[in-house]
Design an enzyme around this catalytic site. Sequence first.
Site, PDB file in Angstrom:
ATOM      1  N   ASP A 153       0.851  -1.189   0.000  1.00 19.91           N
ATOM      2  CA  ASP A 153       0.000   0.000   0.000  1.00 19.91           C
ATOM      3  C   ASP A 153       0.888   1.241   0.000  1.00 19.91           C
ATOM      4  O   ASP A 153       1.897   1.305   0.702  1.00 19.91           O
ATOM      5  CB  ASP A 153      -0.916  -0.008   1.236  1.00 19.91           C
ATOM      6  CG  ASP A 153      -2.072   0.969   1.096  1.00 19.91           C
ATOM      7  OD1 ASP A 153      -3.220   0.501   1.022  1.00 19.91           O
ATOM      8  OD2 ASP A 153      -1.822   2.198   1.063  1.00 19.91           O
ATOM      9  N   GLU A 182     -12.269   3.319  -1.133  1.00 15.43           N
ATOM     10  CA  GLU A 182     -11.874   4.426  -2.011  1.00 15.43           C
ATOM     11  C   GLU A 182     -11.588   3.965  -3.423  1.00 15.43           C
ATOM     12  O   GLU A 182     -11.792   4.723  -4.371  1.00 15.43           O
ATOM     13  CB  GLU A 182     -10.624   5.121  -1.445  1.00 15.43           C
ATOM     14  CG  GLU A 182     -10.921   5.946  -0.204  1.00 15.43           C
ATOM     15  CD  GLU A 182      -9.662   6.568   0.388  1.00 15.43           C
ATOM     16  OE1 GLU A 182      -8.558   6.292  -0.129  1.00 15.43           O
ATOM     17  OE2 GLU A 182      -9.807   7.306   1.372  1.00 15.43           O
ATOM     18  N   VAL A 183     -11.072   2.755  -3.545  1.00 11.16           N
ATOM     19  CA  VAL A 183     -10.747   2.222  -4.874  1.00 11.16           C
ATOM     20  C   VAL A 183     -11.752   1.122  -5.200  1.00 11.16           C
ATOM     21  O   VAL A 183     -11.830   0.108  -4.486  1.00 11.16           O
ATOM     22  CB  VAL A 183      -9.302   1.679  -4.918  1.00 11.16           C
ATOM     23  CG1 VAL A 183      -9.017   1.093  -6.301  1.00 11.16           C
ATOM     24  CG2 VAL A 183      -8.297   2.774  -4.584  1.00 11.16           C
ATOM     25  N   ASN A 225     -12.836  -3.417   2.692  1.00 13.44           N
ATOM     26  CA  ASN A 225     -13.867  -2.389   2.792  1.00 13.44           C
ATOM     27  C   ASN A 225     -14.827  -2.545   1.619  1.00 13.44           C
ATOM     28  O   ASN A 225     -14.396  -2.613   0.475  1.00 13.44           O
ATOM     29  CB  ASN A 225     -13.221  -1.000   2.757  1.00 13.44           C
ATOM     30  CG  ASN A 225     -12.310  -0.765   3.948  1.00 13.44           C
ATOM     31  OD1 ASN A 225     -12.631  -1.177   5.062  1.00 13.44           O
ATOM     32  ND2 ASN A 225     -11.173  -0.133   3.720  1.00 13.44           N
ATOM     33  N   HIS A 240      -6.832  -5.833   2.468  1.00 14.24           N
ATOM     34  CA  HIS A 240      -5.689  -5.217   3.138  1.00 14.24           C
ATOM     35  C   HIS A 240      -5.109  -6.260   4.096  1.00 14.24           C
ATOM     36  O   HIS A 240      -5.839  -6.761   4.963  1.00 14.24           O
ATOM     37  CB  HIS A 240      -6.116  -4.023   3.994  1.00 14.24           C
ATOM     38  CG  HIS A 240      -6.684  -2.863   3.231  1.00 14.24           C
ATOM     39  ND1 HIS A 240      -5.989  -1.688   3.047  1.00 14.24           N
ATOM     40  CD2 HIS A 240      -7.881  -2.681   2.629  1.00 14.24           C
ATOM     41  CE1 HIS A 240      -6.737  -0.829   2.369  1.00 14.24           C
ATOM     42  NE2 HIS A 240      -7.898  -1.402   2.106  1.00 14.24           N
ATOM     43  N   HIS A 244     -10.319  -5.525  -3.108  1.00 14.14           N
ATOM     44  CA  HIS A 244      -8.977  -5.732  -2.561  1.00 14.14           C
ATOM     45  C   HIS A 244      -9.052  -6.050  -1.079  1.00 14.14           C
ATOM     46  O   HIS A 244      -9.925  -5.559  -0.373  1.00 14.14           O
ATOM     47  CB  HIS A 244      -8.083  -4.503  -2.773  1.00 14.14           C
ATOM     48  CG  HIS A 244      -8.678  -3.216  -2.276  1.00 14.14           C
ATOM     49  ND1 HIS A 244      -9.628  -2.516  -2.979  1.00 14.14           N
ATOM     50  CD2 HIS A 244      -8.468  -2.505  -1.131  1.00 14.14           C
ATOM     51  CE1 HIS A 244      -9.964  -1.432  -2.308  1.00 14.14           C
ATOM     52  NE2 HIS A 244      -9.284  -1.407  -1.176  1.00 14.14           N
TER      53      HIS A 244
HETATM   54  P1  AMP Z   1      -9.770   1.305   0.359  1.00 15.47           P
HETATM   55  O1  AMP Z   1     -10.028   2.529   1.205  1.00 15.47           O
HETATM   56  O2  AMP Z   1     -10.113   0.021   1.059  1.00 15.47           O
HETATM   57  O3  AMP Z   1     -10.408   1.424  -1.013  1.00 15.47           O
HETATM   58  O4  AMP Z   1      -8.216   1.243   0.167  1.00 15.47           O
HETATM   59  C1  AMP Z   1      -7.545   1.728  -0.939  1.00 15.47           C
HETATM   60  C2  AMP Z   1      -6.071   1.665  -0.608  1.00 15.47           C
HETATM   61  O5  AMP Z   1      -5.350   1.748  -1.820  1.00 15.47           O
HETATM   62  C3  AMP Z   1      -5.583   2.794   0.295  1.00 15.47           C
HETATM   63  O6  AMP Z   1      -5.008   2.233   1.478  1.00 15.47           O
HETATM   64  C4  AMP Z   1      -4.536   3.498  -0.569  1.00 15.47           C
HETATM   65  O7  AMP Z   1      -3.435   3.949   0.176  1.00 15.47           O
HETATM   66  C5  AMP Z   1      -4.158   2.426  -1.570  1.00 15.47           C
HETATM   67  N1  AMP Z   1      -3.668   2.880  -2.860  1.00 15.47           N
HETATM   68  C6  AMP Z   1      -4.295   3.733  -3.716  1.00 15.47           C
HETATM   69  N2  AMP Z   1      -3.567   3.897  -4.831  1.00 15.47           N
HETATM   70  C7  AMP Z   1      -2.449   3.115  -4.689  1.00 15.47           C
HETATM   71  C8  AMP Z   1      -1.317   2.853  -5.503  1.00 15.47           C
HETATM   72  N3  AMP Z   1      -1.149   3.414  -6.709  1.00 15.47           N
HETATM   73  N4  AMP Z   1      -0.361   2.016  -5.023  1.00 15.47           N
HETATM   74  C9  AMP Z   1      -0.500   1.448  -3.809  1.00 15.47           C
HETATM   75  N5  AMP Z   1      -1.564   1.637  -3.009  1.00 15.47           N
HETATM   76  C10 AMP Z   1      -2.526   2.470  -3.424  1.00 15.47           C
END
Ligand code: AMP
Length: 113
Positions: free
Chosen positions: A30, A95-96, A87, A102, A100
């Site tokens: 991350d 957020e993404v 999440n 963690h 995924h």
């Molecule tokens: P979530 O809030 O569960 O969607 O987590 C998304 C995670 O993706 C966050 O912890 C970010 O720090 C991580 N993240 C977003 N873009 C990247 C990237 N390019 N490389 C590595 N981690 C990322």
Amino acid sequence: MENCIFCKIASGEIQSELVYEDDLVVAFHDQVPLAPVHILIIPRQHIPTFDDLEDRHKDLAGHLLLVSQKIARQNNLQDKGYRLTMNCGRDAGQEVDHLHFHLLGGRALGRLG
Ligand code: AMP
Ligand code: ZN
């Protein structure tokens, strides 16, 4: 999926610190680590959220979990423990929009809030 950052990481279009990859799954550090070990484990296939999983994803879902376990062991987290979180949707803070997990470890993580 166009404009999905995790699809771009899976395809190699965007660079990341990969820790594992196979035909189905990619794992990478991350970029904003919340613990000494903070690794994201994703399917190569674009599945937006956990809620989008279907019966046809059964093998992939199992594989994601076992890869997560393998990466935890590679980081020697199995004795002290670790957390695998996912999440799903807005209230969880996703957020993404590419499924995924963690993997968090290397410190006492406290209770889930
Ligand atoms: P979530 O809030 O569960 O969607 O987590 C998304 C995670 O993706 C966050 O912890 C970010 O720090 C991580 N993240 C977003 N873009 C990247 C990237 N390019 N490389 C590595 N981690 C990322
Ligand atoms: Zn994607």
